[in-house]
Motif scaffolding. Structure first.
Motif, PDB file in Angstrom:
ATOM      1  N   UNK A 345       0.835  -1.203   0.000  1.00  0.00           N
ATOM      2  CA  UNK A 345       0.000   0.000   0.000  1.00  0.00           C
ATOM      3  C   UNK A 345       0.866   1.248   0.000  1.00  0.00           C
ATOM      4  N   UNK A 346       0.339   2.344  -0.526  1.00  0.00           N
ATOM      5  CA  UNK A 346       1.105   3.583  -0.632  1.00  0.00           C
ATOM      6  C   UNK A 346       1.602   4.070   0.725  1.00  0.00           C
ATOM      7  N   UNK A 347       0.776   3.905   1.757  1.00  0.00           N
ATOM      8  CA  UNK A 347       1.178   4.405   3.081  1.00  0.00           C
ATOM      9  C   UNK A 347       2.314   3.588   3.703  1.00  0.00           C
ATOM     10  N   UNK A 348       2.617   2.446   3.101  1.00  0.00           N
ATOM     11  CA  UNK A 348       3.686   1.601   3.634  1.00  0.00           C
ATOM     12  C   UNK A 348       4.971   1.653   2.802  1.00  0.00           C
ATOM     13  N   UNK A 349       4.962   2.418   1.715  1.00  0.00           N
ATOM     14  CA  UNK A 349       6.114   2.454   0.820  1.00  0.00           C
ATOM     15  C   UNK A 349       7.390   2.885   1.527  1.00  0.00           C
ATOM     16  N   UNK A 350       7.266   3.864   2.417  1.00  0.00           N
ATOM     17  CA  UNK A 350       8.469   4.449   3.027  1.00  0.00           C
ATOM     18  C   UNK A 350       9.218   3.468   3.920  1.00  0.00           C
ATOM     19  N   UNK A 351       8.569   2.367   4.331  1.00  0.00           N
ATOM     20  CA  UNK A 351       9.264   1.367   5.144  1.00  0.00           C
ATOM     21  C   UNK A 351      10.171   0.478   4.298  1.00  0.00           C
ATOM     22  N   UNK A 352       9.908   0.412   3.001  1.00  0.00           N
ATOM     23  CA  UNK A 352      10.639  -0.495   2.126  1.00  0.00           C
ATOM     24  C   UNK A 352      11.421   0.222   1.028  1.00  0.00           C
ATOM     25  N   UNK A 353      11.426   1.550   1.080  1.00  0.00           N
ATOM     26  CA  UNK A 353      12.177   2.366   0.132  1.00  0.00           C
ATOM     27  C   UNK A 353      12.772   3.537   0.902  1.00  0.00           C
ATOM     28  N   UNK A 354      14.090   3.546   1.060  1.00  0.00           N
ATOM     29  CA  UNK A 354      14.761   4.505   1.945  1.00  0.00           C
ATOM     30  C   UNK A 354      15.828   5.262   1.167  1.00  0.00           C
ATOM     31  N   UNK A 355      15.788   6.589   1.275  1.00  0.00           N
ATOM     32  CA  UNK A 355      16.827   7.437   0.703  1.00  0.00           C
ATOM     33  C   UNK A 355      17.716   7.982   1.814  1.00  0.00           C
ATOM     34  N   UNK A 356      18.954   8.299   1.456  1.00  0.00           N
ATOM     35  CA  UNK A 356      19.839   8.904   2.430  1.00  0.00           C
ATOM     36  C   UNK A 356      21.149   9.303   1.800  1.00  0.00           C
TER      37      UNK A 356
END
Length: 418
Positions: A345-356
């Motif tokens: 789901x879109x709201x969970x994307x940030x847990x599996x795609x990380x920038x830094x």
């Protein structure tokens, strides 16, 4: 009963036999605050890259104490007056310099507390110990803070050529098997001297300092900022972020009492200073608290949390791409599309795609310089003393941008958050 022998000899794999030279140092080593460092790995999750990287902050602190003893002995041998109390205080300060580290050393420093650096916690715990030991740590605290009247003591504890860096480069190189970490610490220490109570290195030690700076640069890219380590650390940070989110949504999440306190609350330095509850809880925390939770959370009914934990346990790590420039939006959108195809789901994307981004600077003369004493007695910066052109290059901050994502993510056809 006979008094306990508190002048212990330890067998260290890096230096051989080292000595705990005083009763006060022995009592500090025996204190629960310091013994906790046995349960905190020096290199966080680097064992996922280098299987031998299992050494602890306990190892490192004892090694740094040993090097401090060598450094003060060298300065005394060159005619500089150092009292026994000063020498002991310097060893106390370096012994306790990492006592404020939390689980996984630097990895969770950004998220366990509200960006409170471990040195602030170390200082707080040193003050706590000073009360317990009736003020015997006062001089050591002044040296650690940099307020002691002889500034070279602080330079030995915290500078660009301190006993901390000398030990961790040698020790981390030894346990990872990365030969480039070997720096010849004994040679550098033998070349230490003082000019106007400032630490300098005799000109004969210039080559050794050059090697030290090169080793530090290489160790950062090969060990501390290794791309696989970045992936592991990113996953661990997302695991804690998800657990904290669930707790604040009213979900049941397993954790020890001490760990639960820091998951439920955003603890600032002011809060830490205002309540003994946080000090007591922090000094109970170590790597084992977190690993126990990860094993339990892998069975949680929240699929995001369970998936991240099981991936880390099984070493099914995020993939990573590095760049010298920030990533274009097209790449990130493509990766988001790939993840959505797995049912994420879109709201969970940030847990599996990380920038830094990761940065590395081997030497920053604008902060505190490494001073070389020439045969004429003049003192100059190592960058001016060295005939290697790359010393100037080492003063540049090198920046690498990264994006890591769960390329092999396997979920049900339903939304992962359901």
């Amino acid at each position: 009963m006979p008094a306990a022998n508190k002048k212990k000899i330890l067998n260290d794999p890096v230096y051989g036999f080292i000595t705990i030279p005083s009763e006060l140092l022995f009592d500090l080593v025996e204190h629960p605050y310091f013994q906790r460092l046995r349960r905190i790995k020096q290199l966080g999750l680097s064992e996922y890259v280098y299987p031998g990287a299992l050494h602890t902050r306990f190892h490192h602190a004892l090694g740094a104490m040993h090097l401090m003893g060598q450094a003060t002995h060298t300065l005394r041998s060159k005619g500089h007056y150092l009292t026994d109390e000063e020498c002991e205080a310097a060893q106390i300060a370096i012994l306790l310099h990492d006592i404020g580290h939390g689980p996984f050393s630097h990895v969770l420093e950004c998220c366990l507390l509200e960006d409170v650096h471990h040195e602030r916690i170390s200082l707080l715990l040193m003050h706590e110990l000073n009360q317990q030991f009736d003020g015997q740590l006062s001089m050591a605290i002044e040296m650690f803070e940099g307020t002691y009247e002889r500034p070279f003591f602080h330079q030995l504890i915290s500078s660009q050529l301190d006993m901390d860096r000398m030990d961790y480069l040698n020790r981390d190189g030894y346990y990872t098997g990365v030969a480039e970490g070997a720096i010849g610490a004994e040679r550098i220490i033998k070349m230490l001297d003082l000019v106007d109570d400032q630490l300098v290195v005799e000109a004969k030690g210039t080559l050794s300092v050059e090697n030290f700076l090169n080793a530090r640069r290489l160790m950062y890219w090969q060990v501390y900022l290794h791309k696989t380590s970045i992936c592991c650390e990113s996953m661990l940070i997302q695991i804690l972020r998800r657990a904290r989110f669930l707790l604040r949504q009213g979900e049941t999440v397993f954790a020890s009492d001490a760990f639960m306190l820091f998951l439920r609350e955003s603890v600032s330095l002011d809060a830490f200073l205002s309540s003994r509850m946080y000090i007591n809880a922090f000094t109970q925390l170590d790597d084992y608290d977190v690993w126990a939770c990860i094993k339990q959370w892998a069975l949680h009914n929240d699929t995001v949390l369970a998936t991240l934990c099981q991936m880390l346990l099984d070493r099914r790590l995020f993939k990573i791409v590095l760049s010298t420039e920030p990533f274009a939006g097209e790449l990130l959108r493509e990766l988001e599309t790939q993840l959505r195809r797995t049912g994420l789901a879109d709201e969970d994307l940030s847990y599996f795609l990380v920038e830094g981004q990761a940065t590395n600077a081997a030497y920053l003369p604008t902060q505190d310089r490494i001073a070389i004493k020439l045969k004429t007695g003049h003192v100059i910066d190592i960058a001016d003393a060295s005939d290697l052109s790359n010393i100037q290059v080492l003063t540049n901050i090198v920046r690498r941008y990264y994006v890591c994502w769960a390329k092999e993510l396997k979920t049900t056809s339903k939304s992962i958050s359901q």
